[in-house]
Scaffold this motif. Structure first.
Motif, PDB file in Angstrom:
ATOM      1  N   TYR A  88       0.831  -1.205   0.000  1.00  0.00           N
ATOM      2  CA  TYR A  88       0.000   0.000   0.000  1.00  0.00           C
ATOM      3  C   TYR A  88       0.866   1.255   0.000  1.00  0.00           C
ATOM      4  CZ  TYR A  88      -3.176  -3.664   1.477  1.00  0.00           C
ATOM      5  OH  TYR A  88      -3.886  -4.837   1.545  1.00  0.00           O
ATOM      6  N   ARG A  89       1.921   1.248  -0.791  1.00  0.00           N
ATOM      7  CA  ARG A  89       2.879   2.352  -0.802  1.00  0.00           C
ATOM      8  C   ARG A  89       2.470   3.460  -1.760  1.00  0.00           C
ATOM      9  NH1 ARG A  89       7.317   1.225  -2.981  1.00  0.00           N
ATOM     10  NH2 ARG A  89       8.736   2.361  -1.612  1.00  0.00           N
ATOM     11  N   GLY A  90       1.461   3.233  -2.571  1.00  0.00           N
ATOM     12  CA  GLY A  90       1.082   4.206  -3.583  1.00  0.00           C
ATOM     13  C   GLY A  90       1.641   3.821  -4.947  1.00  0.00           C
ATOM     14  N   ASP A  91       1.221   4.560  -5.968  1.00  0.00           N
ATOM     15  CA  ASP A  91       1.606   4.250  -7.342  1.00  0.00           C
ATOM     16  C   ASP A  91       2.705   5.155  -7.877  1.00  0.00           C
ATOM     17  OD1 ASP A  91      -0.374   2.213  -7.620  1.00  0.00           O
ATOM     18  OD2 ASP A  91      -1.865   3.795  -7.809  1.00  0.00           O
ATOM     19  N   LEU A 138       9.650   4.118  -6.913  1.00  0.00           N
ATOM     20  CA  LEU A 138       8.381   4.583  -7.459  1.00  0.00           C
ATOM     21  C   LEU A 138       8.650   5.584  -8.583  1.00  0.00           C
ATOM     22  CD1 LEU A 138       6.242   5.273  -4.241  1.00  0.00           C
ATOM     23  CD2 LEU A 138       5.859   3.455  -5.912  1.00  0.00           C
ATOM     24  N   PRO A 139       7.789   5.628  -9.597  1.00  0.00           N
ATOM     25  CA  PRO A 139       7.933   6.645 -10.636  1.00  0.00           C
ATOM     26  C   PRO A 139       7.559   8.020 -10.107  1.00  0.00           C
ATOM     27  CG  PRO A 139       5.937   5.382 -11.001  1.00  0.00           C
ATOM     28  CD  PRO A 139       6.670   4.705  -9.864  1.00  0.00           C
ATOM     29  N   LEU A 140       7.907   9.061 -10.855  1.00  0.00           N
ATOM     30  CA  LEU A 140       7.716  10.435 -10.408  1.00  0.00           C
ATOM     31  C   LEU A 140       6.614  11.141 -11.189  1.00  0.00           C
ATOM     32  CD1 LEU A 140      11.470  11.510 -10.299  1.00  0.00           C
ATOM     33  CD2 LEU A 140      10.043  10.926  -8.332  1.00  0.00           C
ATOM     34  N   LEU A 141       5.865  11.987 -10.468  1.00  0.00           N
ATOM     35  CA  LEU A 141       4.878  12.858 -11.092  1.00  0.00           C
ATOM     36  C   LEU A 141       5.174  14.279 -10.647  1.00  0.00           C
ATOM     37  CD1 LEU A 141       2.286  12.799 -12.874  1.00  0.00           C
ATOM     38  CD2 LEU A 141       0.975  12.805 -10.753  1.00  0.00           C
TER      39      LEU A 141
END
Length: 269
Positions: free
Chosen positions: A44-47, A97-100
């Motif tokens: 549940y770390r986020g996308d 994780l990828p970056l936004l």
């Protein structure tokens, strides 16, 4: 959400973007520690990880009253933009994780610095250095106009209020060069569809596939931001793709299965 939050004791008072590379490296390391501890290793770390730039265009800081100290310091030159990419890339690799990008100003040099039409230097740099952002782990940007007209509006009509069509013109050229828009070839017996992250994901140099697809794998094609393609065959026993020494970055991916071809973008941390 991450931003230039951690500041060494000997840094400037104007924020890390004006600081030395050594202090920026320290900040990236310390914030990476914090984010890793915060996110942990659960499912549940986020996308993605949001990284903030600065929501107000440079030109707005020049004309507000009283004059802001940022009027001469928020000019994101090539060095400042490059440092922000490297700072963000360190965070992405640390938390896997990828970056936004968030709070991205959309102005450009030459605007009159009035309501809805302010200068900025960030997006001109982005459009000239797209590969650096992709290799840094960026999958997208969230841009906007700040609030109360204190930002730049993207306009299609060159005579309308806003940036006179500059952003949409740049975006059109950008879209025409994206490799993942043209990598899929048509075959009569195959169905092409977008892939969901829950189906294909990269973990420790391995592209994992959900069980219902694992026995259907045929091949994997990855295309980097320069257009160079890498073809990988699945492991016949483990039913996955081993990526080996594949460079970190964002790739356009085509996963060919026996009954369908899936296209997506994958971030290799």
């Amino acid at each position: 959400m991450a931003h230039w939050a951690w500041k060494p004791a000997n840094s400037t008072t104007l924020g890390l973007f004006q600081d030395t590379q050594a202090n920026i490296d320290i900040a990236a390391r310390e914030e990476s520690k914090f984010l890793s501890a915060l996110l942990g290793t659960t499912a549940y770390r986020g996308d993605f990880l949001g990284v903030e730039k600065n929501g107000t265009d440079l030109g707005c800081w020049k004309v507000i009253s009283p004059p802001s100290v940022y009027a001469t310091t928020l000019n994101w030159d090539d060095q400042g933009n490059g440092r922000w990419i490297n700072f963000s890339k360190t965070l992405a690799q640390s938390v896997d994780l990828p970056l936004l990008g968030w709070q991205i100003s959309i102005g450009h040099p030459g605007l009159p610095n009035i309501d809805n039409e302010y200068e900025d230097t960030f997006l001109p740099y982005f459009f000239d250095h797209v590969s650096e952002y992709l290799n840094g782990g960026f999958i997208g940007m969230l841009a906007g106009c700040a609030n109360q007209d204190k930002g730049t509006v993207a306009s299609i009509d060159v005579n309308a209020v806003g940036d006179k069509g500059w952003f949409y013109g740049k975006l059109s050229a950008f879209n025409s060069q994206r490799p993942y828009l043209s990598i899929v070839s048509t075959k009569a017996n195959q169905i092409h569809k977008p892939a969901k992250e829950t189906v294909f994901r990269i973990v420790k140099n391995t592209l994992l596939v959900n069980n219902e697809f694992s026995s259907q794998l045929v091949s994997l094609e990855l295309i980097d931001c320069s257009g160079k393609a890498v073809h990988i065959l699945p492991d016949p026993n483990l039913r996955c793709f081993f990526l080996g020494q594949l460079a970190r970055g964002t790739y356009a991916a085509k996963i060919t299965c026996k009954k369908a071809v899936y296209t997506t973008r994958l971030f290799h941390p």
